[in-house]
Design a protein around this motif. Structure first.
Motif, PDB file in Angstrom:
ATOM      1  N   GLY A  50       0.789  -1.227   0.000  1.00  0.00           N
ATOM      2  CA  GLY A  50       0.000   0.000   0.000  1.00  0.00           C
ATOM      3  C   GLY A  50       0.817   1.270   0.000  1.00  0.00           C
ATOM      4  O   GLY A  50       0.433   2.244  -0.642  1.00  0.00           O
ATOM      5  N   HIS A  51       1.944   1.286   0.692  1.00  0.00           N
ATOM      6  CA  HIS A  51       2.682   2.540   0.643  1.00  0.00           C
ATOM      7  C   HIS A  51       3.324   2.777  -0.719  1.00  0.00           C
ATOM      8  O   HIS A  51       3.138   3.858  -1.281  1.00  0.00           O
ATOM      9  CB  HIS A  51       3.679   2.723   1.785  1.00  0.00           C
ATOM     10  CG  HIS A  51       4.148   4.135   1.776  1.00  0.00           C
ATOM     11  ND1 HIS A  51       3.467   5.147   2.398  1.00  0.00           N
ATOM     12  CD2 HIS A  51       5.129   4.725   1.067  1.00  0.00           C
ATOM     13  CE1 HIS A  51       4.038   6.296   2.089  1.00  0.00           C
ATOM     14  NE2 HIS A  51       5.054   6.060   1.289  1.00  0.00           N
ATOM     15  N   PRO A  52       4.047   1.795  -1.273  1.00  0.00           N
ATOM     16  CA  PRO A  52       4.485   2.011  -2.660  1.00  0.00           C
ATOM     17  C   PRO A  52       3.310   2.401  -3.566  1.00  0.00           C
ATOM     18  O   PRO A  52       3.451   3.224  -4.465  1.00  0.00           O
ATOM     19  CB  PRO A  52       5.075   0.650  -3.063  1.00  0.00           C
ATOM     20  CG  PRO A  52       5.567   0.082  -1.779  1.00  0.00           C
ATOM     21  CD  PRO A  52       4.596   0.538  -0.733  1.00  0.00           C
ATOM     22  N   ALA A  79       4.814   0.684   7.812  1.00  0.00           N
ATOM     23  CA  ALA A  79       4.109   0.497   9.082  1.00  0.00           C
ATOM     24  C   ALA A  79       3.605   1.812   9.675  1.00  0.00           C
ATOM     25  O   ALA A  79       2.956   1.802  10.726  1.00  0.00           O
ATOM     26  CB  ALA A  79       4.980  -0.242  10.077  1.00  0.00           C
ATOM     27  N   HIS A  80       3.876   2.961   9.001  1.00  0.00           N
ATOM     28  CA  HIS A  80       3.284   4.194   9.544  1.00  0.00           C
ATOM     29  C   HIS A  80       1.760   4.179   9.405  1.00  0.00           C
ATOM     30  O   HIS A  80       1.089   5.033   9.977  1.00  0.00           O
ATOM     31  CB  HIS A  80       3.894   5.458   8.919  1.00  0.00           C
ATOM     32  CG  HIS A  80       3.725   5.573   7.443  1.00  0.00           C
ATOM     33  ND1 HIS A  80       4.632   6.211   6.658  1.00  0.00           N
ATOM     34  CD2 HIS A  80       2.778   5.133   6.602  1.00  0.00           C
ATOM     35  CE1 HIS A  80       4.254   6.162   5.398  1.00  0.00           C
ATOM     36  NE2 HIS A  80       3.117   5.510   5.337  1.00  0.00           N
ATOM     37  N   HIS A  81       1.241   3.231   8.641  1.00  0.00           N
ATOM     38  CA  HIS A  81      -0.212   3.104   8.584  1.00  0.00           C
ATOM     39  C   HIS A  81      -0.742   2.314   9.768  1.00  0.00           C
ATOM     40  O   HIS A  81      -1.941   2.113   9.899  1.00  0.00           O
ATOM     41  CB  HIS A  81      -0.627   2.406   7.285  1.00  0.00           C
ATOM     42  CG  HIS A  81      -0.245   3.189   6.067  1.00  0.00           C
ATOM     43  ND1 HIS A  81      -1.075   4.124   5.503  1.00  0.00           N
ATOM     44  CD2 HIS A  81       0.892   3.200   5.328  1.00  0.00           C
ATOM     45  CE1 HIS A  81      -0.465   4.666   4.451  1.00  0.00           C
ATOM     46  NE2 HIS A  81       0.727   4.129   4.334  1.00  0.00           N
ATOM     47  N   MET A  82       0.177   1.807  10.592  1.00  0.00           N
ATOM     48  CA  MET A  82      -0.225   0.876  11.635  1.00  0.00           C
ATOM     49  C   MET A  82       0.245   1.322  13.017  1.00  0.00           C
ATOM     50  O   MET A  82       0.336   0.511  13.927  1.00  0.00           O
ATOM     51  CB  MET A  82       0.358  -0.506  11.325  1.00  0.00           C
ATOM     52  CG  MET A  82      -0.048  -1.031   9.961  1.00  0.00           C
ATOM     53  SD  MET A  82       1.036  -2.335   9.383  1.00  0.00           S
ATOM     54  CE  MET A  82       0.810  -3.532  10.691  1.00  0.00           C
TER      55      MET A  82
HETATM   56 CU   LIG Z   1       2.214   5.248   3.585  1.00  0.00          CU
END
Ligand SMILES: [Cu+2]
Ligand code: HEM
Lengths: 107, 196, 662
Positions: free
Chosen positions: C269-271, C318-321
């Protein structure tokens, strides 16, 4: 000069560059087989603290040998190595970090 | 430059598109199998019911089938080498042997899955079961696809209808085949040889 | 992007048309009519087809967004019930991300990368067609669920356990997972294709550092796709196996870790968020220099910061978590990497500003959209930095502050860039210019509408309005004038202003199509190779493959530096350059021939996945389709052999497969 003639030239060069004869391939296969036998033996012979590192090293050696010789990566254009090892290194890095967040390595 | 092909020049690097595409694809596959292997590593010890890995793995059996797959890489590379030399009969022979070795491996996997199932490890039994069958099943599907490609190639060569350069086609399928083999090299060590 | 207005071009005489056929089925040979589109392997036609389809899904996703805003316009909204609301925001996001922005970028890449690098097509033309059809069928497949029991409802990141059969008993998520699997394969084939094209098919002399910046950014995107798609493939397989075959991957009762899904999803998701914005960054980096009448400031920095974003983007997922209980070490590490990634993004913004600095700015619609992107993306970037700080993110996560943030980056960054590209390249694609006056309205309504919609969401979020909240009551809307209810109303009004802005674009397309005025050959005084062809380009793109000596090759063929005054002086017009090319045109250009197999193969996939959900017999049927299509494909040369062409040419037939094969 059409592109076809150029291509033939490059592929001829390429096949000399294989650097491997059929006998060479058989030698590589023999080494791979020997390593595999050694790997399997770790199940039956006690390697002590060497067990894990030995297995992992043998795995990597086999991997690299197949890639370099059977897949010709060692003799081929560097761009192929770049594409493949980029994926491989990224995969190892990302998934190692992933497992690390689960404290996988410090059980 | 009057009578040229659509390009009028060779590729920027002098290498073939197909081969570069194949290696690019294999780079991508590393992340696919990496994900499946990591999932298995995370879950292999999580058994709330049914057998644990050490209770059902049959190392001698799997060692033999791993060896068979490893040797199929040798026969594959011999096929590629024969194709580059233009030796059609030898190419066909080695391709057929490779397909047979691959089929032996898949047969072994089918046998192994049946045995495990009978010993109580179903797909839904435990996390170990789900992740084990998913990982090895994915690999098995890759081998099966490889076998189909090898056999098709042999069939097509017989009628000599293959478009494109023959040796290159053999080489591409070879790359795929070896890749499937190296994935198994990893699976064999991480899944079978290293106990939980 | 209406197809209707594009006249079907008459093939240039030097392009040989196949007359007979080869392969299992006879080869399609139609050069006009619908068959010329359905069986085409031409990268430009496929680019347009991507664009049209993406635009269609943009409207679908937009209608879903409007329904959401209608529901939240006032307390006690009755437009949607809770269940439908869940489906609506899930499908809105899925549609916008996977079926609008990604394919739109794929469309631009398909159309312009070969033109920008001076190639006649992509490396694997049939695979290119396959990619488009897989995307289309995958998109339709996902949306079929609306009519078969209800759409996916677990939110676009589909966390466990919401994604399990207990909380989502309809087949929506099954359709979602399998459909994304299909569009994922489409992205993967596209990525391989474009990477090989860029690495291997550049015009002579075009080194990597002479490549147009849009091509560069798109190449970074293809690498991100190449490596990120397989990760979501794994995740989606785990999900499908759990839902359809009884696997236990996310079943906590069996000892599963729900974070497994979260990690896999966000590693992809981040890429993915860079996959969504980098194409627009590429477009802006093309548009700004052209309308500033200056070269791009610090081209190497823009290239390397793009590559750096692509690289560091792998270490921040992991900044989404942060709020999921990762543990302090992980949180600290990912917090730091996230702050680091703001640096290359900042470098880009500075480069864009310095490109404009001191330039003779021309405020065309394309330019306005690009400037709009810089401003609005920066706003989104700043709120992004506020949640790289983990403690402050804990406050913001799962509130409307996040919704505000990602719409500033995705709409302000992604969508405005896409519109900039549409206005800039429209004359190239269709030979006519979009109306600039309508474009002006289009731009301002979109920008005002977007700020009205998403600006108040920052406030709503900080006031605590949770994301994915389907209704609020009178009592909860708070005291005073500027309460919850007020800001929600503003946002809803804004979304309608935004809609009018987008409608103006569609109206502009129709008006332009009706308008007989042709665009000049080089309407914007552009710099890169794609403008060194006719509008729209001939089927074979270039009469002669150009030899490249400069970054901005086309510009350097038009202008030369006056040694005395150090100013640029015109030495040739675009028309003169074109005429020169036509005089020296290559004879006998063989383009890859159309094929039935891509669409047939692509059609097999949704049949398989449909069968996976409902009946394995259907899946077997689908597999048979795929199998036969693959055979037909393998047996058919990508370019029909010489004997199949009207002009009998003396070159050996083996020389014909150099355009590409797949
Ligand atoms: Cu991100
Ligand atoms: C056309 C104008 C748009 C409007 C009015 C709009 C509105 C909204 C609203 C109100 C939500 C929040 C729903 C909720 O949390 O309950 C939402 C969610 C979302 N939107 Fe949009 N949006 C628009 C365009 C876009 C675009 C262009 C993209 C991406 C390219 C996008 C991506 C998303 C995503 C990823 C979510 C999160 C869904 C979730 O929570 O699972 N939106 N949108």
């Amino acid at each position: 000069m059409t592109s076809e003639t150029t291509h033939i030239a490059t592929s001829a060069e390429h096949s000399e560059n294989h650097g491997m004869s059929d006998a060479g391939y058989i030698r590589i296969a023999a080494i791979l087989a020997a390593i595999t036998a050694l790997e399997v033996s770790t199940v039956y012979v006690d390697f002590g603290p060497l067990f894990l590192p030995a297995l992992l090293i043998m795995m990597v050696v086999k991997f690299i040998m197949v890639v370099s010789y059977f897949m010709h990566l060692k003799f081929d254009n560097k761009l192929f190595s770049l594409m493949f090892y980029a994926g491989l290194v990224l995969a190892v890095g990302v998934y190692a970090a992933f497992l690390a967040t689960f404290k996988f390595f410090i059980q | 430059m009057t009578d040229t092909t659509a390009h009028g020049h060779t590729s920027s690097t002098g290498i073939s598109n197909v081969k570069l595409g194949m290696w690019t694809f294999l780079g991508s596959e590393c992340l696919l199998f990496g994900g499946l292997i990591s999932t298995y590593m995370l879950y292999r010890g999580r058994v709330t019911g049914g057998p644990r890995p050490s209770q059902i793995f049959d190392i001698p059996f799997t060692s033999v089938s791993s060896f068979v797959l490893l040797m199929s890489s040798l026969t594959m590379v011999l096929a590629v080498s024969a194709a580059h030399k233009g030796e059609d009969r030898k190419t066909n022979l080695w391709l057929t042997v490779t397909a047979l070795l691959g089929a032996t491996f898949v047969g072994g996997q089918v046998y192994e899955f049946t045995a495990f199932y009978n010993e109580g490890l179903g797909f839904s039994t435990s996390l170990f079961g789900s992740s084990f069958y998913t990982l090895t099943g994915f690999h098995g599907v890759h081998v099966t696809v490889g076998i189909i490609m090898l056999m098709s190639l042999v069939g097509i060569f017989k009628r000599s209808e293959v478009p494109g350069k023959k040796a290159e086609v053999v080489e591409m399928i070879g790359l795929y085949w070896h890749f499937v083999d190296i994935v198994w090299i990893i699976i064999f060590t991480l899944v079978y040889l290293i106990p939980v | 992007m209406a197809i209707i207005e594009r006249e079907i071009e008459v093939m240039a005489p030097m392009v040989a048309t196949p007359t007979s056929t080869y392969g299992v089925l006879k080869r399609p040979v139609a050069a006009t009519g619908w068959r010329a589109w359905v069986f085409t392997v031409d990268h430009k036609k496929l680019g347009l087809m991507y664009g049209v389809t993406a635009m269609f899904f943009f409207i679908v996703g937009g209608v879903e967004a409007l329904l959401i805003r209608l529901q939240l316009a006032a307390p006690n909204g009755k437009v949607l019930n809770a269940d439908l609301y869940n489906q609506m925001f899930t499908m809105h996001a899925t549609t916008m991300v996977f079926l609008f922005v990604m394919p739109m970028a794929a469309g631009f890449a398909n159309y312009f990368i070969p033109l920008q690098i001076g190639a006649r097509d992509v490396a694997f033309p049939r695979m290119n067609a396959l990619g488009f059809w897989m995307f289309l069928f995958g998109g339709i497949f996902i949306n079929l669920s609306w009519f078969i029991g209800g759409a996916a409802d677990g939110g676009w990141f589909m966390y466990a356990p919401n994604s399990g059969p207990v909380f989502s008993p309809t087949h929506g998520i099954d359709f979602w997972a399998f459909g994304l699997q299909i569009t994922g394969i489409a992205s993967l084939t596209g990525a391989i294709n474009l990477i090989v094209t860029v690495l291997n098919m550049r015009a002579p002399g075009m080194t990597l550092m002479k490549m147009p910046i849009f091509t560069w950014m798109m190449t970074v995107v293809q690498f991100l796709l190449l490596f990120a798609v397989p990760v979501i493939t794994v995740a989606l397989f785990l999900l499908s196996f759990q839902r359809n075959f009884g696997a236990r991957f996310f079943d906590v009762a069996a000892g599963a870790d729900p974070l497994l899904w979260q990690h896999l999803f966000w590693i992809f998701g981040h890429p993915e968020v860079y996959i969504l914005v980098l194409p627009s960054f590429g477009i802006v980096s093309e548009v700004l220099p052209v309308f500033s009448r200056k070269p791009l400031f610090g081209y190497p920095f823009v290239v390397f910061s793009g590559a750096a974003i692509g690289f560091v983007g792998w270490g921040v997922w992991a900044h989404h978590m942060f709020a999921s209980g990762l543990g302090p070490v992980s949180v600290a590490v990912f917090s730091l990497t996230t702050m680091a990634i703001a640096v290359p993004t900042g470098v880009k913004i500075i480069n864009w500003i310095l490109t404009m600095w001191g330039g003779k700015l021309v405020f065309s619609t394309a330019m306005k959209f690009s400037i709009g992107l810089i401003v609005l993306f920066t706003v989104g970037g700043l709120s992004g930095v506020t949640h790289s700080v983990a403690p402050s993110d804990t406050q913001q996560t799962d509130t409307y502050y996040i919704v505000a943030h990602f719409h500033y980056v995705l709409f302000g960054g992604g969508v405005l860039g896409i519109f900039s590209g549409l206005y800039y390249w429209w004359p190239k694609m269709f030979g006519k210019m979009l109306n600039e006056r309508l474009g002006n309205w289009n731009f301002w309504l979109m920008v005002i509408g977007m700020n009205l919609t998403f600006g108040p969401m920052h406030i709503l979020g900080l006031q605590g309005q949770p994301r994915r909240m389907y209704q609020f009551t009178e009592a909860r809307s708070g005291e005073g004038l500027f309460n919850f209810a007020f800001w929600n109303l503003v946002a809803s009004i804004g979304s309608f202003v935004l809609t009018i802005g987008i409608l103006l674009f569609l109206i502009n397309v129709v008006i332009t199509a009706r308008n007989p005025t042709k665009s000049p050959l080089d309407p914007w005084n552009s710099r890169s190779l794609e403008w060194m062809t006719s509008n729209p380009p001939k089927e074979h793109n270039f009469d002669v493959i150009p030899t490249v000596h400069h970054l901005d090759e086309f510009f350097h063929r038009k202008y030369e530096e006056d040694p005395a005054t150090h100013t640029m002086r015109q030495i040739a017009t675009a028309e003169e350059i074109m005429a020169e090319q036509e005089r020296n045109a290559d004879a006998h250009i063989h383009m890859p021939s159309p094929s039935y197999w891509p669409i047939v193969l692509a059609f097999g996939l949704p049949v398989i996945t449909f069968g996976m959900i409902f009946s394995h017999l259907i899946a077997v049927f689908g597999a048979v389709i795929v199998f036969f299509a693959a055979f037909g494909w393998a047996l058919e040369p990508s370019t029909a052999p010489a004997s199949d062409f009207e002009t009998n040419n003396s070159a050996p037939s083996t020389a014909l497969d150099t355009v590409g094969k797949s």
